[in-house]
Design an enzyme around this catalytic site. Structure first.
Site, PDB file in Angstrom:
ATOM      1  N   LYS A  20       0.818  -1.230   0.000  1.00 28.19           N
ATOM      2  CA  LYS A  20       0.000   0.000   0.000  1.00 28.19           C
ATOM      3  C   LYS A  20       0.843   1.267   0.000  1.00 28.19           C
ATOM      4  O   LYS A  20       0.586   2.181  -0.761  1.00 28.19           O
ATOM      5  CB  LYS A  20      -0.858   0.033   1.274  1.00 28.19           C
ATOM      6  N   ARG A  95      -9.979   2.514   8.558  1.00 33.44           N
ATOM      7  CA  ARG A  95      -9.606   1.157   8.952  1.00 33.44           C
ATOM      8  C   ARG A  95     -10.699   0.481   9.758  1.00 33.44           C
ATOM      9  O   ARG A  95     -10.553  -0.680  10.124  1.00 33.44           O
ATOM     10  CB  ARG A  95      -8.363   1.229   9.810  1.00 33.44           C
ATOM     11  N   ARG A 134      10.746  -7.117   5.576  1.00 30.27           N
ATOM     12  CA  ARG A 134      10.835  -5.680   5.788  1.00 30.27           C
ATOM     13  C   ARG A 134      11.490  -5.404   7.146  1.00 30.27           C
ATOM     14  O   ARG A 134      12.345  -4.546   7.270  1.00 30.27           O
ATOM     15  CB  ARG A 134       9.412  -5.113   5.762  1.00 30.27           C
ATOM     16  N   ARG A 141      10.622   0.063  11.815  1.00 31.12           N
ATOM     17  CA  ARG A 141       9.291   0.057  12.417  1.00 31.12           C
ATOM     18  C   ARG A 141       9.253  -0.954  13.552  1.00 31.12           C
ATOM     19  O   ARG A 141       9.656  -2.099  13.383  1.00 31.12           O
ATOM     20  CB  ARG A 141       8.233  -0.317  11.360  1.00 31.12           C
ATOM     21  N   ARG A 152      -1.117  -7.840  13.421  1.00 36.21           N
ATOM     22  CA  ARG A 152      -1.665  -6.786  12.570  1.00 36.21           C
ATOM     23  C   ARG A 152      -2.587  -7.359  11.487  1.00 36.21           C
ATOM     24  O   ARG A 152      -3.578  -6.751  11.095  1.00 36.21           O
ATOM     25  CB  ARG A 152      -0.530  -5.954  11.968  1.00 36.21           C
TER      26      ARG A 152
HETATM   27  P1  AMP Z   1       0.349   1.591   8.947  1.00 33.06           P
HETATM   28  O1  AMP Z   1       1.640   2.303   8.727  1.00 33.06           O
HETATM   29  O2  AMP Z   1      -0.773   2.102   8.093  1.00 33.06           O
HETATM   30  O3  AMP Z   1       0.480   0.087   8.871  1.00 33.06           O
HETATM   31  O4  AMP Z   1      -0.106   1.924  10.452  1.00 33.06           O
HETATM   32  C1  AMP Z   1       0.707   1.573  11.554  1.00 33.06           C
HETATM   33  C2  AMP Z   1      -0.091   1.620  12.841  1.00 33.06           C
HETATM   34  O5  AMP Z   1      -0.657   2.925  13.027  1.00 33.06           O
HETATM   35  C3  AMP Z   1      -1.282   0.676  12.920  1.00 33.06           C
HETATM   36  O6  AMP Z   1      -0.916  -0.626  13.341  1.00 33.06           O
HETATM   37  C4  AMP Z   1      -2.162   1.381  13.951  1.00 33.06           C
HETATM   38  O7  AMP Z   1      -1.651   1.204  15.269  1.00 33.06           O
HETATM   39  C5  AMP Z   1      -1.962   2.842  13.591  1.00 33.06           C
HETATM   40  N1  AMP Z   1      -2.924   3.322  12.572  1.00 33.06           N
HETATM   41  C6  AMP Z   1      -2.653   3.785  11.318  1.00 33.06           C
HETATM   42  N2  AMP Z   1      -3.780   4.163  10.681  1.00 33.06           N
HETATM   43  C7  AMP Z   1      -4.788   3.931  11.555  1.00 33.06           C
HETATM   44  C8  AMP Z   1      -6.196   4.083  11.485  1.00 33.06           C
HETATM   45  N3  AMP Z   1      -6.798   4.562  10.382  1.00 33.06           N
HETATM   46  N4  AMP Z   1      -6.932   3.738  12.568  1.00 33.06           N
HETATM   47  C9  AMP Z   1      -6.353   3.286  13.692  1.00 33.06           C
HETATM   48  N5  AMP Z   1      -5.047   3.077  13.825  1.00 33.06           N
HETATM   49  C10 AMP Z   1      -4.252   3.398  12.767  1.00 33.06           C
END
Ligand code: AMP
Length: 194
Positions: A20, A95, A134, A141, A152
């Site tokens: 993504k 989400r 990754r 991360r 996740r």
């Molecule tokens: P990502 O980089 O999109 O995988 O997001 C990393 C982390 O950020 C996720 O595991 C959540 O803890 C938090 N996060 C990101 N976007 C959201 C969202 N829209 N709603 C809730 N938590 C989010």
């Protein structure tokens, strides 16, 4: 408020490891609209130790979702900035069902047309392998390791996967095969939203 009915609004859906982030950067560049990643915004806030960062750190470290109200406020502020007047691409938001409803309300208030929603689909084992890789390559991360990958993915299955049905029913969903090279997937996405 400016009428944004012709703004290009793209939502990229897909599980962790689907590519993504990479695709979001390419697609937003092609369309000339900002790439808005809620994960990136929150990681930056944590780095800066800002008020938002302090509130969200534990959720990101645990691989669970940040509460809807917090993340919706972040998006509301971000998409009301002037650089979003011609559109924007959302990566990692919405989400949950609640976030999707809140977003619909925000878009309606802003006078925007319907978003184009792309779901990037990739088989689970491929996703787990990609996230592990990754992490091994030093993504920096805290949530890129096998245990977190599984968690996740579970969160994605429970909370986010149902959104594909929500957008399918609304007639906004485009499903794209996420296997293949970055270029191949990018071409598929661009043609799905053209
Ligand atoms: P990502 O980089 O999109 O995988 O997001 C990393 C982390 O950020 C996720 O595991 C959540 O803890 C938090 N996060 C990101 N976007 C959201 C969202 N829209 N709603 C809730 N938590 C989010």
């Amino acid at each position: 408020m400016t009428d944004k009915v012709s703004a290009k609004i793209v939502i990229l859906l897909g599980p962790p490891g689907a590519g993504k982030g990479t695709q979001a950067a390419l697609v937003s560049k092609s369309l000339g609209i900002p790439h808005i990643s809620t994960g990136d915004i929150m990681r930056a806030a944590i780095k800066e130790n800002s008020e938002l960062g302090i509130k969200v750190k534990k959720y990101l470290d645990d691989g669970v979702l940040v509460p809807d109200a917090l993340v919706t406020d972040v998006i509301k502020e971000r998409i009301s900035r002037q650089d979003c007047d011609k559109g924007f691409l959302l990566d990692g938001f919405p989400r949950t069902g609640e976030q999707a409803l809140q977003l619909n309300t925000l878009l309606a208030k802003m006078g925007c047309g319907a978003a184009k929603v792309v779901d990037i689909s990739v088989p689970e084992q491929v996703l787990i392998d990609r996230i592990k890789k990754r992490g091994e390559q030093g993504s920096g991360r805290s949530d890129d390791n096998a245990e977190m990958a599984a968690k996740r993915l579970q969160v994605y299955r429970n909370e986010t996967a149902p959104l594909t049905d929500f957008y399918k029913k609304a007639g906004n969903l485009r499903e794209v095969d996420g296997l293949g090279t970055v270029e191949q997937v990018n071409e598929r996405i661009l043609s799905a939203i053209s």
